[in-house]
Design a protein around this motif. Structure first.
Motif, short mmCIF file in Angstrom:
data_model
loop_
_atom_site.label_atom_id
_atom_site.label_comp_id
_atom_site.label_asym_id
_atom_site.label_seq_id
_atom_site.Cartn_x
_atom_site.Cartn_y
_atom_site.Cartn_z
N ILE A 1 0.52 -6.70 -7.28
CA ILE A 1 1.73 -6.85 -6.33
C ILE A 1 2.35 -5.72 -6.55
CG2 ILE A 1 3.59 -8.28 -5.85
CD1 ILE A 1 1.34 -9.74 -5.11
N SER A 2 2.37 -4.92 -5.64
CA SER A 2 3.10 -3.42 -5.55
C SER A 2 4.08 -3.20 -4.43
CB SER A 2 1.92 -2.53 -5.65
OG SER A 2 1.09 -2.58 -4.35
N ALA B 1 0.72 -1.22 -0.09
CA ALA B 1 0.07 -0.06 0.08
C ALA B 1 0.87 1.40 0.14
CB ALA B 1 -0.98 -0.06 1.09
N GLY B 2 1.89 1.28 -0.91
CA GLY B 2 2.67 2.50 -0.99
C GLY B 2 2.42 3.50 -1.90
N ALA C 1 -4.17 -4.13 2.53
CA ALA C 1 -3.89 -4.24 3.96
C ALA C 1 -2.47 -3.70 4.29
CB ALA C 1 -3.66 -5.75 4.37
N HIS C 2 -2.22 -2.91 5.40
CA HIS C 2 -1.06 -2.59 5.84
C HIS C 2 -1.15 -2.37 7.38
CE1 HIS C 2 2.47 0.07 5.64
NE2 HIS C 2 2.50 0.05 4.41
N ARG D 1 -0.64 4.74 6.90
CA ARG D 1 -0.95 4.22 5.37
C ARG D 1 -2.57 3.58 5.29
NH1 ARG D 1 0.75 6.83 1.83
NH2 ARG D 1 0.35 5.08 0.31
N ARG D 2 -2.80 3.13 6.25
CA ARG D 2 -4.40 2.45 6.26
C ARG D 2 -5.32 3.64 6.23
NH1 ARG D 2 -4.94 -2.61 8.85
NH2 ARG D 2 -6.88 -2.22 9.79
N ALA D 3 -4.94 4.86 6.87
CA ALA D 3 -5.94 5.96 6.94
C ALA D 3 -5.84 6.65 5.59
CB ALA D 3 -5.20 6.84 7.93
N VAL D 4 -5.00 6.63 4.83
CA VAL D 4 -4.69 7.19 3.40
C VAL D 4 -5.68 6.68 2.49
CG1 VAL D 4 -3.46 7.58 1.59
CG2 VAL D 4 -2.32 8.20 3.68
N PHE D 5 -5.75 5.37 2.59
CA PHE D 5 -6.73 4.39 1.71
C PHE D 5 -7.98 4.79 2.11
CE2 PHE D 5 -2.76 2.73 0.47
CZ PHE D 5 -3.00 2.60 -1.17
N GLN D 6 -8.31 4.59 3.46
CA GLN D 6 -9.65 4.62 3.96
C GLN D 6 -10.14 5.94 3.59
OE1 GLN D 6 -8.54 3.65 8.02
NE2 GLN D 6 -9.95 1.80 8.04
#
Length: 283
Positions: free
Chosen positions: A84-85, A26-27, A51-52, A57-62
């Protein structure tokens, strides 16, 4: 004109977009792709998952509606297309760990630089594979991405991946044998252009311009010149000739660039980066 070896891909619409997309890693690049996909309505954010461990990083995607799971295994299990990143040096470990969760119904997409298709297949046990090489302008929706199809990837797989990466820029399709050179050109190329913009701005300052004006003019000039090449379909040499008057200012500047081997240096930079990518992929 695009050669058959590297054909431009026209993004599909409609039916190809109905699937669930998972990111392993999740970069920043995964974030750019996810944002582009959500913003362009290729997929709703609720169809994207990752997932992270890090809360930031979780907050950014959320923040833009992506579903966050507790583990990568859950992401794979609940996704139709898995990207795959992670960093290239982590790909083998991650794929071996997730191997039990891949099924024939899932498509594996790798954006890890230098990791070849045969290794992806060996580590994951997955034969439905597509390899993609995007670049960092994905962050502003101007990526140059090239995709390579695995032997078991379907036309529908191709359409799905094309729709994802068209959301962050332009997409081409090419054979895997070109990927080291693609990395040397479009993967590393933004850094060459940043150097050129910085040098143009420094030249403006040396000629007496204020720094902010010089940088703004340099940036817009490079942006406009690229748009002219892409928008007119004319060869860059032709466009160069159209602004180069006899005994004028432009030819005086070009003469200095030729004296400094400007074109040869750029060519050598792409070749050197390609060589280094080839070395890294072998190790």
């Amino acid at each position: 004109m695009y050669m058959a070896a590297a054909a431009a891909v026209v993004p599909p619409s409609g039916e190809a977009a109905a699937f669930k997309l998972g990111f392993i890693g999740a970069g920043n690049l995964a974030e750019s792709i996810a944002r582009g996909v959500a913003k362009s309505s290729v997929l709703p954010p609720s169809s994207i998952r990752t997932a992270h461990r890090r809360p930031d990083r979780r907050a950014v995607f959320q923040s833009f509606g992506v579903r966050i799971f507790d583990s990568n295994a859950q992401v794979v299990d609940d996704s139709d297309v898995v990207i795959i990143s992670v960093k290239p040096q982590a790909v083998k470990h991650v794929l071996l760990e997730l191997r039990p969760f891949f099924t024939e119904e899932k498509l594996l997409v790798s954006i890890a630089a230098g990791i070849k298709m045969k290794d992806l297949q060996e580590w994951s046990g997955q034969r439905r594979l597509i390899r993609v090489m995007p670049n960092t302008p994905s962050a502003v929706g101007q990526a140059a991405s090239v995709m390579c199809m695995g032997e078991m990837a379907t036309k529908k797989d191709e359409e799905r991946v094309a729709s994802l990466f068209s959301a962050i820029g332009r997409v081409w399709k090419a054979d895997e044998k070109y990927f080291d050179a693609i990395t040397g050109l479009s993967g590393s190329g933004p850094a060459y252009v940043y150097l050129a913009i910085e040098a143009l701005a420094d030249g403006g300052v040396a000629a007496g311009l204020p720094r902010d004006l010089a940088l703004g003019l340099a940036t817009q000039t490079v942006l406009g010149a690229a748009a002219m090449v892409g928008g007119t379909g004319k060869h860059p040499g032709q466009l160069k000739d159209e602004v180069t008057s006899p005994a004028g200012t432009t030819i005086a500047g070009i003469q200095e660039l030729e004296r400094g081997a400007f074109r040869g240096t750029l060519i050598n930079a792409v070749v050197a980066a390609t060589k280094r990518c080839r070395e890294l992929s072998q190790t």
